[in-house]
Write an enzyme that holds these catalytic residues in place. Structure first.
Site, PDB file in Angstrom:
ATOM      1  N   GLU A  40       0.824  -1.218   0.000  1.00 16.25           N
ATOM      2  CA  GLU A  40       0.000   0.000   0.000  1.00 16.25           C
ATOM      3  C   GLU A  40       0.855   1.263   0.000  1.00 16.25           C
ATOM      4  O   GLU A  40       1.618   1.496   0.936  1.00 16.25           O
ATOM      5  CB  GLU A  40      -0.907   0.019   1.233  1.00 16.25           C
ATOM      6  CG  GLU A  40      -1.787   1.253   1.319  1.00 16.25           C
ATOM      7  CD  GLU A  40      -2.568   1.329   2.623  1.00 16.25           C
ATOM      8  OE1 GLU A  40      -3.602   2.018   2.632  1.00 16.25           O
ATOM      9  OE2 GLU A  40      -2.142   0.710   3.618  1.00 16.25           O
ATOM     10  N   ASP A  79      -5.601   2.617  -1.623  1.00 19.09           N
ATOM     11  CA  ASP A  79      -6.297   3.408  -0.612  1.00 19.09           C
ATOM     12  C   ASP A  79      -6.594   4.773  -1.218  1.00 19.09           C
ATOM     13  O   ASP A  79      -5.676   5.568  -1.466  1.00 19.09           O
ATOM     14  CB  ASP A  79      -5.442   3.537   0.648  1.00 19.09           C
ATOM     15  CG  ASP A  79      -6.194   4.175   1.801  1.00 19.09           C
ATOM     16  OD1 ASP A  79      -6.798   5.251   1.594  1.00 19.09           O
ATOM     17  OD2 ASP A  79      -6.169   3.611   2.913  1.00 19.09           O
ATOM     18  N   GLN A 139      -9.435   0.717  -0.254  1.00 19.65           N
ATOM     19  CA  GLN A 139      -9.876   1.309   1.009  1.00 19.65           C
ATOM     20  C   GLN A 139     -10.331   2.736   0.760  1.00 19.65           C
ATOM     21  O   GLN A 139      -9.899   3.380  -0.202  1.00 19.65           O
ATOM     22  CB  GLN A 139      -8.761   1.282   2.055  1.00 19.65           C
ATOM     23  CG  GLN A 139      -8.442  -0.132   2.540  1.00 19.65           C
ATOM     24  CD  GLN A 139      -7.306  -0.168   3.536  1.00 19.65           C
ATOM     25  OE1 GLN A 139      -6.337   0.579   3.427  1.00 19.65           O
ATOM     26  NE2 GLN A 139      -7.412  -1.052   4.515  1.00 19.65           N
ATOM     27  N   GLU A 184     -11.733   2.385   5.974  1.00 19.11           N
ATOM     28  CA  GLU A 184     -10.666   2.710   6.920  1.00 19.11           C
ATOM     29  C   GLU A 184     -10.712   4.204   7.246  1.00 19.11           C
ATOM     30  O   GLU A 184      -9.851   4.982   6.860  1.00 19.11           O
ATOM     31  CB  GLU A 184      -9.299   2.320   6.339  1.00 19.11           C
ATOM     32  CG  GLU A 184      -8.204   2.292   7.400  1.00 19.11           C
ATOM     33  CD  GLU A 184      -6.843   1.958   6.836  1.00 19.11           C
ATOM     34  OE1 GLU A 184      -6.126   1.150   7.454  1.00 19.11           O
ATOM     35  OE2 GLU A 184      -6.478   2.506   5.778  1.00 19.11           O
TER      36      GLU A 184
END
Length: 262
Positions: free
Chosen positions: A143, A178, A208, A244
């Protein structure tokens, strides 16, 4: 229709950790993720998943000394043995919890440290993790994280992460996209999703979300998430989307954005 997983590290913090599973299920979530499971026996977490009809979507491999500020060890020279132990431990938990994705954090690097050396260690460690995880049918994701939230984090850009996956060439190594981190570092989210979702190698293994810039609910901030959810659907993404984010004022009270997708 997008499928959402509650992140139990950030959400439902008004409950003790093992009680967050029931709270998430009550609000309509079918899956959960969290940073780390290692403070609890895997069997105890599995029981909460089963009791509440939940799927475990993702968790992170051990990150080193989190309390002391470490944020992963995969790119840290001299920590290779510890990294291999962390892979073994996380795969033991995954075998019980049933998740098919495991996030490996790169770690921090100071400006004066030799980036090329860290990158070489990172690639070797990721190659090892992918091979070990493949034996168990597990995918590894890496990530990119923004340096506003985590100053010095080694991996920051989506294209860099994709290049690393391409260089290693493991079929079970992908990028964790993300949207919150990507918007802060790069922006142009929709075009990057289009670019990377259909890549012949690597691609996007997990997504995310959070509102930008405060990291609250996705209906707060500068991003048009309904548009992005429709786009993600149209691109054929079938995985979980991890929520998240830090609820602004109570987790359940802030879930109005979720209701159209339940």
């Amino acid at each position: 229709m997008p499928r959402f997983a509650a992140n139990l590290t950030m959400m439902y913090t008004e409950h003790a950790f093992l009680d967050r599973f029931a709270a998430a299920a009550k609000d309509g979530f079918k899956a959960v993720e969290f940073l780390f499971p290692y403070d609890f026996p895997a069997a105890d977490i599995k029981a909460r998943l089963v009791d509440n009809g939940l799927t475990q979507a993702l968790f992170n491999a051990p990150p080193g000394d989190w309390a002391a500020g470490e944020r992963g060890i995969a790119a840290l020279p001299g920590r290779e043995d510890e990294f291999r132990q962390s892979v073994a431990k996380s795969l033991e938990y995954a075998a019980v919890l049933g998740n098919e994705k495991l996030h490996v954090m790169a770690g921090l690097i100071a400006p004066e440290q030799p980036r090329a050396q860290h990158r070489a260690v990172y690639l070797r460690n990721l190659e090892y993790a992918a091979k070990e995880a493949q034996k168990a049918g597990i995918g590894i994701v890496i990530e990119p994280i923004n340096t506003r939230d985590i100053p010095g984090f080694f991996l920051n850009r989506q294209d860099d992460a994709q290049a690393i996956c391409d260089e290693i060439g493991a079929p079970n190594l992908q990028v964790q996209f993300d949207i919150y981190h990507c918007q802060i570092v790069e922006g142009d989210i929709a075009m990057k999703l289009r670019r990377d979702m259909k890549r012949p190698n690597a691609g996007i293994g997990h997504i995310q979300i959070a509102g930008v810039p405060e990291r609250h609910e996705p209906d707060i901030g500068e991003l048009n998430y309904p548009y992005l959810f429709d786009l993600i659907d149209s691109l054929g993404y079938a995985g979980w989307i991890g929520c998240e984010y830090k609820p602004k004022a109570g987790t359940s009270n802030g879930l109005g954005w979720l209701k159209p997708y339940l």
